[in-house]
Design an enzyme around this catalytic site. Sequence first.
Site, PDB file in Angstrom:
ATOM      1  N   ASP A 140      27.337  37.780  31.673  1.00 39.37           N
ATOM      2  CA  ASP A 140      28.604  37.998  31.132  1.00 39.37           C
ATOM      3  C   ASP A 140      28.853  37.698  29.661  1.00 39.37           C
ATOM      4  O   ASP A 140      27.970  36.823  29.135  1.00 39.37           O
ATOM      5  CB  ASP A 140      29.628  37.011  31.844  1.00 39.37           C
ATOM      6  CG  ASP A 140      30.960  37.076  32.116  1.00 39.37           C
ATOM      7  OD1 ASP A 140      31.743  37.234  33.281  1.00 39.37           O
ATOM      8  OD2 ASP A 140      31.794  37.144  30.848  1.00 39.37           O
ATOM      9  N   ASN A 141      29.800  38.142  28.931  1.00 33.97           N
ATOM     10  CA  ASN A 141      30.107  37.828  27.708  1.00 33.97           C
ATOM     11  C   ASN A 141      31.011  36.635  27.473  1.00 33.97           C
ATOM     12  O   ASN A 141      31.530  36.309  26.123  1.00 33.97           O
ATOM     13  CB  ASN A 141      30.342  39.160  26.696  1.00 33.97           C
ATOM     14  CG  ASN A 141      31.718  39.484  27.032  1.00 33.97           C
ATOM     15  OD1 ASN A 141      32.326  39.237  27.763  1.00 33.97           O
ATOM     16  ND2 ASN A 141      32.260  40.579  26.310  1.00 33.97           N
ATOM     17  N   THR A 168      36.817  36.720  28.870  1.00 41.91           N
ATOM     18  CA  THR A 168      37.835  36.314  29.841  1.00 41.91           C
ATOM     19  C   THR A 168      37.123  35.241  30.959  1.00 41.91           C
ATOM     20  O   THR A 168      37.914  34.357  31.458  1.00 41.91           O
ATOM     21  CB  THR A 168      38.495  37.506  30.376  1.00 41.91           C
ATOM     22  OG1 THR A 168      37.686  38.437  31.261  1.00 41.91           O
ATOM     23  CG2 THR A 168      39.444  38.009  29.561  1.00 41.91           C
ATOM     24  N   GLY A 169      35.950  35.684  31.177  1.00 43.78           N
ATOM     25  CA  GLY A 169      35.202  34.723  32.281  1.00 43.78           C
ATOM     26  C   GLY A 169      34.711  33.257  31.669  1.00 43.78           C
ATOM     27  O   GLY A 169      34.899  32.910  30.175  1.00 43.78           O
ATOM     28  N   ARG A 196      16.658  53.752  35.937  1.00 41.97           N
ATOM     29  CA  ARG A 196      15.368  53.246  35.468  1.00 41.97           C
ATOM     30  C   ARG A 196      14.640  52.522  36.546  1.00 41.97           C
ATOM     31  O   ARG A 196      13.378  52.770  36.983  1.00 41.97           O
ATOM     32  CB  ARG A 196      15.441  52.441  34.130  1.00 41.97           C
ATOM     33  CG  ARG A 196      14.022  51.970  33.797  1.00 41.97           C
ATOM     34  CD  ARG A 196      14.003  51.113  32.449  1.00 41.97           C
ATOM     35  NE  ARG A 196      14.820  50.065  32.454  1.00 41.97           N
ATOM     36  CZ  ARG A 196      13.931  48.832  32.852  1.00 41.97           C
ATOM     37  NH1 ARG A 196      12.781  48.617  33.483  1.00 41.97           N
ATOM     38  NH2 ARG A 196      14.828  47.684  33.179  1.00 41.97           N
ATOM     39  N   TYR A 245      42.640  50.729  29.448  1.00 39.55           N
ATOM     40  CA  TYR A 245      42.135  50.133  30.863  1.00 39.55           C
ATOM     41  C   TYR A 245      41.937  51.500  31.909  1.00 39.55           C
ATOM     42  O   TYR A 245      41.057  51.693  32.619  1.00 39.55           O
ATOM     43  CB  TYR A 245      43.011  49.409  31.468  1.00 39.55           C
ATOM     44  CG  TYR A 245      42.404  48.498  32.743  1.00 39.55           C
ATOM     45  CD1 TYR A 245      41.432  47.784  32.761  1.00 39.55           C
ATOM     46  CD2 TYR A 245      43.314  48.487  33.742  1.00 39.55           C
ATOM     47  CE1 TYR A 245      40.894  46.993  33.927  1.00 39.55           C
ATOM     48  CE2 TYR A 245      42.686  47.906  34.974  1.00 39.55           C
ATOM     49  CZ  TYR A 245      41.542  47.096  34.943  1.00 39.55           C
ATOM     50  OH  TYR A 245      41.281  46.698  36.101  1.00 39.55           O
ATOM     51  N   ARG A 268      48.887  37.425  34.628  1.00 39.45           N
ATOM     52  CA  ARG A 268      49.130  38.350  35.751  1.00 39.45           C
ATOM     53  C   ARG A 268      49.989  37.662  36.906  1.00 39.45           C
ATOM     54  O   ARG A 268      50.450  36.301  36.650  1.00 39.45           O
ATOM     55  CB  ARG A 268      47.582  38.211  36.764  1.00 39.45           C
ATOM     56  CG  ARG A 268      46.773  39.372  36.190  1.00 39.45           C
ATOM     57  CD  ARG A 268      45.665  39.884  36.987  1.00 39.45           C
ATOM     58  NE  ARG A 268      44.622  39.051  36.450  1.00 39.45           N
ATOM     59  CZ  ARG A 268      43.304  39.577  36.994  1.00 39.45           C
ATOM     60  NH1 ARG A 268      43.253  40.475  37.825  1.00 39.45           N
ATOM     61  NH2 ARG A 268      42.186  38.639  36.657  1.00 39.45           N
TER      62      ARG A 268
HETATM   63  P1  NAD Z   1      38.059  38.570  35.007  1.00 40.47           P
HETATM   64  O1  NAD Z   1      38.651  39.062  33.699  1.00 40.47           O
HETATM   65  O2  NAD Z   1      38.383  37.491  35.463  1.00 40.47           O
HETATM   66  O3  NAD Z   1      36.578  39.240  34.863  1.00 40.47           O
HETATM   67  C1  NAD Z   1      36.128  39.972  34.165  1.00 40.47           C
HETATM   68  C2  NAD Z   1      34.555  39.498  33.574  1.00 40.47           C
HETATM   69  O4  NAD Z   1      34.060  40.433  32.873  1.00 40.47           O
HETATM   70  C3  NAD Z   1      34.848  38.296  32.923  1.00 40.47           C
HETATM   71  O5  NAD Z   1      34.031  37.347  33.051  1.00 40.47           O
HETATM   72  C4  NAD Z   1      34.473  38.692  31.186  1.00 40.47           C
HETATM   73  O6  NAD Z   1      34.197  37.756  30.645  1.00 40.47           O
HETATM   74  C5  NAD Z   1      33.546  39.804  31.673  1.00 40.47           C
HETATM   75  N1  NAD Z   1      33.623  40.776  30.725  1.00 40.47           N
HETATM   76  C6  NAD Z   1      34.436  41.390  29.822  1.00 40.47           C
HETATM   77  N2  NAD Z   1      34.002  42.453  28.893  1.00 40.47           N
HETATM   78  C7  NAD Z   1      32.768  42.142  29.124  1.00 40.47           C
HETATM   79  C8  NAD Z   1      31.513  42.837  28.621  1.00 40.47           C
HETATM   80  N3  NAD Z   1      31.599  43.730  27.548  1.00 40.47           N
HETATM   81  N4  NAD Z   1      30.277  42.466  28.707  1.00 40.47           N
HETATM   82  C9  NAD Z   1      30.111  41.424  29.631  1.00 40.47           C
HETATM   83  N5  NAD Z   1      31.015  40.875  30.417  1.00 40.47           N
HETATM   84  C10 NAD Z   1      32.242  41.193  30.279  1.00 40.47           C
HETATM   85  O7  NAD Z   1      38.839  39.641  35.780  1.00 40.47           O
HETATM   86  P2  NAD Z   1      38.553  40.079  37.526  1.00 40.47           P
HETATM   87  O8  NAD Z   1      39.998  40.079  38.090  1.00 40.47           O
HETATM   88  O9  NAD Z   1      37.520  39.303  38.019  1.00 40.47           O
HETATM   89  O10 NAD Z   1      38.037  41.581  37.621  1.00 40.47           O
HETATM   90  C11 NAD Z   1      36.925  42.052  37.712  1.00 40.47           C
HETATM   91  C12 NAD Z   1      36.731  43.445  37.859  1.00 40.47           C
HETATM   92  O11 NAD Z   1      37.388  43.784  38.969  1.00 40.47           O
HETATM   93  C13 NAD Z   1      37.069  43.928  36.959  1.00 40.47           C
HETATM   94  O12 NAD Z   1      36.085  45.236  36.305  1.00 40.47           O
HETATM   95  C14 NAD Z   1      38.441  44.460  37.140  1.00 40.47           C
HETATM   96  O13 NAD Z   1      38.860  45.708  36.236  1.00 40.47           O
HETATM   97  C15 NAD Z   1      38.246  44.973  38.490  1.00 40.47           C
HETATM   98  N6  NAD Z   1      39.589  44.706  39.101  1.00 40.47           N
HETATM   99  C16 NAD Z   1      40.084  43.620  39.390  1.00 40.47           C
HETATM  100  C17 NAD Z   1      41.595  43.552  39.935  1.00 40.47           C
HETATM  101  C18 NAD Z   1      42.214  42.317  40.369  1.00 40.47           C
HETATM  102  O14 NAD Z   1      43.158  42.261  40.833  1.00 40.47           O
HETATM  103  N7  NAD Z   1      41.478  41.139  39.927  1.00 40.47           N
HETATM  104  C19 NAD Z   1      41.957  44.698  40.305  1.00 40.47           C
HETATM  105  C20 NAD Z   1      41.580  45.948  40.103  1.00 40.47           C
HETATM  106  C21 NAD Z   1      40.429  45.819  39.381  1.00 40.47           C
HETATM  107  N1  UDP Z   2      55.381  40.531  36.216  1.00 46.54           N
HETATM  108  C1  UDP Z   2      56.453  39.676  36.213  1.00 46.54           C
HETATM  109  N2  UDP Z   2      56.427  38.477  35.926  1.00 46.54           N
HETATM  110  C2  UDP Z   2      55.362  37.960  35.083  1.00 46.54           C
HETATM  111  C3  UDP Z   2      54.043  39.024  35.167  1.00 46.54           C
HETATM  112  C4  UDP Z   2      54.062  39.979  35.857  1.00 46.54           C
HETATM  113  O1  UDP Z   2      57.380  40.258  36.720  1.00 46.54           O
HETATM  114  O2  UDP Z   2      55.399  36.924  34.589  1.00 46.54           O
HETATM  115  C5  UDP Z   2      55.194  42.068  37.064  1.00 46.54           C
HETATM  116  C6  UDP Z   2      54.576  42.943  36.227  1.00 46.54           C
HETATM  117  O3  UDP Z   2      55.707  43.646  35.388  1.00 46.54           O
HETATM  118  C7  UDP Z   2      54.246  43.995  37.151  1.00 46.54           C
HETATM  119  C8  UDP Z   2      53.708  42.987  38.361  1.00 46.54           C
HETATM  120  O4  UDP Z   2      54.444  42.002  38.141  1.00 46.54           O
HETATM  121  O5  UDP Z   2      55.247  44.919  37.514  1.00 46.54           O
HETATM  122  C9  UDP Z   2      52.285  43.028  38.452  1.00 46.54           C
HETATM  123  O6  UDP Z   2      51.889  42.468  37.049  1.00 46.54           O
HETATM  124  P1  UDP Z   2      50.337  42.071  36.846  1.00 46.54           P
HETATM  125  O7  UDP Z   2      50.146  42.059  35.547  1.00 46.54           O
HETATM  126  O8  UDP Z   2      50.321  41.053  37.675  1.00 46.54           O
HETATM  127  O9  UDP Z   2      49.502  43.362  37.626  1.00 46.54           O
HETATM  128  P2  UDP Z   2      49.561  45.165  37.356  1.00 46.54           P
HETATM  129  O10 UDP Z   2      50.734  45.476  36.624  1.00 46.54           O
HETATM  130  O11 UDP Z   2      48.423  45.218  36.587  1.00 46.54           O
HETATM  131  O12 UDP Z   2      49.402  45.562  38.667  1.00 46.54           O
END
Ligand code: NAD
Ligand code: UDP
Length: 318
Positions: free
Chosen positions: A38-39, A42-43, A111, A150, A191
Site C-alpha cells: 500500500d502507498n 487513503t489507507g 512472471r 476512476y 461516501r
Molecule cells: P480505500 O481507499 O480504503 O482502499 C484503497 C487502498 O489503495 C488504500 O489503502 C490506498 O492507500 C491504496 N492505494 C491507492 N493508490 C495506490 C497506489 N498507487 N499504490 C498502492 N496503494 C494504493 O478503498 P476501498 O473501499 O477499500 O476500495 C478498495 C478497492 O475496491 C478499490 O480498487 C476500489 O476501486 C474497489 N471498489 C470499492 C467499492 C466500495 O464500495 N468500497 C466499490 C467498488 C469498487
Molecule cells: N451522497 C449524499 N450525501 C453525502 C454523500 C453522498 O447524498 O453526504 C449521495 C451521492 O450524491 C450519491 C450517493 O449518495 O448519489 C452515493 O454516494 P457515494 O459517494 O457514497 O458513492 P457513489 O456515488 O460512488 O456510488
Amino acid sequence: MPALTNRKRVLVTGGAGFLGSHLCERLLAAGNDVLCVDNFFTGSRDNVLHLLDNPHFELMRHDVTFPLYVEVDEIYNLACPASPIHYQHDPVQTTKTSVHGAINMLGLAKRVGARIMQASTSEVYGDPAVHPQPEEYWGNVNTTGPRACYDEGKRCAETLFFDYHRQHKLDIKVIRIFNTYGPRMHPNDGRVVSNFIIQALKGEPITIYGDGQQTRSFCYVDDLIEGFLRFMDTPAGVTGPINLGNPGEFTMLELAEKVIRLTRSASTIAHKPLPQDDPKQRRPDIAKARALMEWEPAVPLDEGLERTIAYFRGRFFS
Ligand code: NAD
Ligand code: UDP
C-alpha cells in the site's frame, strides 16, 4: 520459485485500505501468508495494526504505478482510491493507479504464474440506462467528466486483464463491486454511509445531494469479502466479470432516515447540489454469483448499519 510450505503466498495491493484490511484478515485466518502492499494514500497502518504481530503478515509501502518484484501465488489487486472525493483529488494519479497499476500487477502475475483478481466496480456501468445491471451491460460513462478518471481507469484495467488472459493465458478473475460499507471506512472520504453516520453522531444536518431520490445498493463488508474468496477459488477459466453487491435498493432519503433512527439522532436533513454525473440508480443483478458459487449477501442493511455505527461511535466518539 515454488513456496517451501503448502501455505499460499497472497499479495493484496491496497491492503491497508477499507476492503483490503478485511481481506488480509480473512486470508490470514484461512492459513495463508499475506503480503500487504500500500502507498497509504487513503489507507493507513491503523487498519492493519492488529495484524502486524502475525508472523505470516508483511506490510510493504509501495506504489503500484511502479513495478514490483515479489514471489507470490495469488494477487488481489485493490489499490486505487475508491471514494469520489479521494479519486478526484489527483485524477491523473487515479488513472495511472488503475492502468499502470494493472499493467504492473499483471506483469508480476505473468512472471510468477500467479492467479490474479481485479477489484473492478459498478462504476464501469456509469449512469446506467439498464436496471438492475447485469454483467452483459456495457455501461453509460461520460469519458470527459469528473468521475471518468476512476470509471475509465477501471474500464481500461478490465480490458488489460482480458487481453493478458487472451494473449498470455493469464488466470484472471474480475469482480465488479457495488457500494460496500462497514467498519474501517475512511471517516473523511465523503461516501454516503460514513458521511451520514458521522453527521448523525455529531447531531449535524444530514447532507443529501439533490432530491435524495437517487438509489444505491449497499453491501456489508463481510458479505463482499466472502464473495471475493469464493470467486478466487472458482476453476481456472472462470474469469468474470462478475457482480458482487447487495441487491437491496434504497434512495438516499431512505438511507438518511434509517441512519437517523438507528443512531437515535436529532439531526435534520439538509439538501445540497447534486455532483456532476452522479448515477441516478444502481442495483446489481447477482444471478451469476448465485448460480456459480451460491453466494448472496446475508447481512441486512439495518444490521450492517448498526455494526458500522458501533464502530464509528467507538473509534471517534468515545
Ligand atoms: P480505500 O481507499 O480504503 O482502499 C484503497 C487502498 O489503495 C488504500 O489503502 C490506498 O492507500 C491504496 N492505494 C491507492 N493508490 C495506490 C497506489 N498507487 N499504490 C498502492 N496503494 C494504493 O478503498 P476501498 O473501499 O477499500 O476500495 C478498495 C478497492 O475496491 C478499490 O480498487 C476500489 O476501486 C474497489 N471498489 C470499492 C467499492 C466500495 O464500495 N468500497 C466499490 C467498488 C469498487
Ligand atoms: N451522497 C449524499 N450525501 C453525502 C454523500 C453522498 O447524498 O453526504 C449521495 C451521492 O450524491 C450519491 C450517493 O449518495 O448519489 C452515493 O454516494 P457515494 O459517494 O457514497 O458513492 P457513489 O456515488 O460512488 O456510488
